[in-house]
Scaffold this motif. Structure first.
Motif, mmCIF file in Angstrom:
data_model
loop_
_atom_site.group_PDB
_atom_site.id
_atom_site.type_symbol
_atom_site.label_atom_id
_atom_site.label_comp_id
_atom_site.label_asym_id
_atom_site.label_seq_id
_atom_site.Cartn_x
_atom_site.Cartn_y
_atom_site.Cartn_z
ATOM 1 N N GLY A 31 11.525 -4.869 1.141
ATOM 2 C CA GLY A 31 10.373 -5.743 0.993
ATOM 3 C C GLY A 31 10.450 -6.580 -0.273
ATOM 4 N N THR A 32 10.979 -5.993 -1.353
ATOM 5 C CA THR A 32 11.120 -6.728 -2.607
ATOM 6 C C THR A 32 12.054 -7.920 -2.451
ATOM 7 N N ILE A 33 13.141 -7.731 -1.703
ATOM 8 C CA ILE A 33 14.077 -8.836 -1.481
ATOM 9 C C ILE A 33 13.379 -9.991 -0.779
ATOM 10 N N ALA A 34 12.676 -9.672 0.314
ATOM 11 C CA ALA A 34 11.979 -10.726 1.066
ATOM 12 C C ALA A 34 10.896 -11.389 0.213
ATOM 13 N N GLY A 35 10.123 -10.578 -0.521
ATOM 14 C CA GLY A 35 9.071 -11.132 -1.365
ATOM 15 C C GLY A 35 9.612 -11.985 -2.487
ATOM 16 N N SER A 36 10.739 -11.576 -3.064
ATOM 17 C CA SER A 36 11.339 -12.342 -4.152
ATOM 18 C C SER A 36 11.803 -13.707 -3.681
ATOM 19 N N LEU A 37 12.416 -13.746 -2.507
ATOM 20 C CA LEU A 37 12.877 -15.032 -1.967
ATOM 21 C C LEU A 37 11.706 -15.972 -1.704
ATOM 22 N N ARG A 77 5.096 6.577 9.858
ATOM 23 C CA ARG A 77 5.406 5.151 9.979
ATOM 24 C C ARG A 77 4.440 4.297 9.157
ATOM 25 N N LEU A 78 3.179 4.705 9.122
ATOM 26 C CA LEU A 78 2.203 3.936 8.353
ATOM 27 C C LEU A 78 2.514 4.000 6.866
ATOM 28 N N TYR A 79 2.898 5.170 6.365
ATOM 29 C CA TYR A 79 3.235 5.297 4.945
ATOM 30 C C TYR A 79 4.418 4.408 4.590
ATOM 31 N N LEU A 80 5.452 4.450 5.415
ATOM 32 C CA LEU A 80 6.614 3.591 5.159
ATOM 33 C C LEU A 80 6.220 2.118 5.244
ATOM 34 N N GLY A 81 5.368 1.788 6.219
ATOM 35 C CA GLY A 81 4.910 0.406 6.349
ATOM 36 C C GLY A 81 4.095 -0.039 5.139
ATOM 37 N N MET A 82 3.260 0.865 4.614
ATOM 38 C CA MET A 82 2.483 0.546 3.418
ATOM 39 C C MET A 82 3.390 0.270 2.239
ATOM 40 N N ARG A 83 4.404 1.108 2.034
ATOM 41 C CA ARG A 83 5.307 0.911 0.910
ATOM 42 C C ARG A 83 6.104 -0.378 1.070
ATOM 43 N N LEU A 84 6.537 -0.654 2.296
ATOM 44 C CA LEU A 84 7.258 -1.897 2.560
ATOM 45 C C LEU A 84 6.379 -3.108 2.283
ATOM 46 N N GLY A 85 5.159 -3.087 2.812
ATOM 47 C CA GLY A 85 4.261 -4.226 2.662
ATOM 48 C C GLY A 85 3.829 -4.442 1.218
ATOM 49 N N MET A 86 3.481 -3.361 0.512
ATOM 50 C CA MET A 86 3.041 -3.508 -0.868
ATOM 51 C C MET A 86 4.180 -3.986 -1.763
#
Length: 437
Positions: free
Chosen positions: A147-153, A13-22
């Motif tokens: 995460g890219t979608i949210a960050g882009s918006l 879960r932490l790895y997926l969270g890291m990729r999502l957050g970064m």
């Protein structure tokens, strides 16, 4: 004050969270950065590419040392320090549009990225102890696209306030994330190299010995993995192309094609919307690639890389010839949807074929070939963009994808099916599906 128990953290879960957050923070910082560079900093095509060349040049020089550091000392430590360093580079870049400051910020970003690159995926492979990591990497890539979608918006919204705001906000949030990782990130299955001779030698002497042994082990790994040099050759030429696309495609839309006047949208808002659509498309492409890999194994990876590289070449050529915004947008989306798949596929092919002791070093070597391609290709293509046109520069970048396709054709004939080289003691302790519970 009691600190969290890192041993209880679920690494999956932490790895997926890291990729999502970064991915969220990278999209927040860079979706509208080209507008900041062109409008506030006033950079021309050559200066835009030089930014990337500095970034990739420093990254190239630091890849092997940081990969060795991750293999010899701590993968967790490299990731944490890398996140904090990268955050500092973002804040520097947003603090001033002066060209010298932007160049220095690229060097800081490169150090942070080099510390993270091989270490993060190697940490995940160690902690999850999976014999097949490609589905995990592709799942992380899909979450990263969310995460890219949210960050882009958010980037588009903040850029309407100030063009440097996305960089500053992203840097501050990333620094907070790095501190959280320092508290939460476990490292249970990596054991740094120890030697009793360290009592009789200085630290520098022992470090030199360890680095020499690590380099010899890495060279041995390249000889034992059929097709590895072909994969690295493909990576080099994809790097030659990608620098021109990364730095000049946005400038091409701004200066050559121009955005239509719809609903009063500013260029920053257009880049935000394009990034969101690209991420949605990439999400479905990554899902297809993940299902295909789970069904056929990592032996199918080379075929998928060949398909995506061919599609990319066609898309870049179409973009460089486009005269109208709808046509340019169609080809841009085609190329951008395929790009997020390269890294998880290539890394997934590598990690099950390379011994754990040199895994981070080998992944760093792959990144070095990518960076080397960008270092060579960036200035050449940027010079074409300034001397001739951005359209000609994009077309030149597309041409270097042909050798990448040739390397992949050779790899498809030479590489053996995926075989995880593990001893019985290294067999996965838990399947991926159980880790999600």
């Amino acid at each position: 004050m009691a600190f969290p128990d890192r041993s209880r953290t679920n690494p999956y879960r932490l790895y997926l969270g890291m990729r999502l957050g970064m991915s969220f923070l990278a999209a927040l910082a860079f979706t509208t950065s080209v507008v900041y560079w062109v409008k506030d900093a006033g950079l021309n095509p050559f200066q835009l590419v030089v930014l990337g060349t500095v970034l990739e040049g420093v990254y190239f020089l630091l890849q092997l040392p940081t990969g060795l550091l991750a293999d010899l000392v701590s993968r967790r430590g490299c990731v944490v320090v890398g996140v904090l360093t990268y955050a500092g580079g973002l804040v520097m870049q947003g603090a001033s549009p002066a060209y010298l400051n932007l160049l220095l910020a690229q060097a800081v970003l490169a150090l942070g990225a080099a510390l993270m690159s091989g270490a993060q995926d190697s940490w995940a492979a160690d902690e999850l102890r999976e014999s097949e990591m490609t589905p995990v990497f592709l799942r992380a890539a899909r979450l990263g696209l969310v995460g890219t979608i949210a960050g882009s918006l958010l980037s588009g919204v903040l850029a309407m306030i100030s063009l440097n705001a996305p960089l500053l906000v992203s840097g501050i949030l990333m620094a907070a994330g790095g501190l959280a990782l320092a508290l939460l990130m476990p490292e249970n299955h990596f054991h740094p190299r120890k030697s009793g001779a360290g009592l009789r030698r200085t630290v520098l002497q022992q470090a030199k010995k360890d680095v020499g042994e690590q380099l010899r082990a890495s060279r041995q790994a390249t000889r034992m993995v059929p097709g590895l040099f072909l994969l690295l050759g493909m990576t080099l030429f994809v790097g030659l192309w990608s620098e021109s696309f990364d730095r000049l495609s946005g400038d091409f839309l701004l200066q050559d094609v121009t955005f239509p006047h719809v609903l009063g949208l500013e260029p920053a808002a257009w880049f935000s919307l394009i990034s969101c659509v690209t991420s949605v498309l990439g999400f479905f492409v990554a899902g297809w690639a993940g299902r295909r890999t789970e069904r056929l194994g990592s032996g199918a990876i080379v075929g998928m890389l060949l398909l995506f590289t061919s599609v990319t070449a066609v898309g870049v050529m179409g973009l460089s010839l486009a005269e109208t915004f709808p046509v340019a947008l169609m080809f841009l989306l085609l190329v951008s949807a395929a790009r997020p798949i390269y890294e998880p596929l290539a890394n997934g092919w590598l990690v099950v074929r390379v011994d754990s002791s040199v895994r981070a070093t080998t992944l760093s070597a792959r990144d070095m070939f990518d960076s080397g391609g960008q270092i060579v290709g960036g200035p050449l293509v940027g010079a074409i963009g300034s001397a001739v046109s951005v359209r000609a520069a994009l077309m030149s970048g597309a041409a270097v994808l042909v050798p990448a396709i040739v390397f992949l054709l050779g790899l498809s004939r030479k590489a053996e099916p995926a075989v995880a080289r593990r001893t019985p003691a290294e067999e996965p302790s838990l399947p991926v599906e159980s880790l999600k519970e």
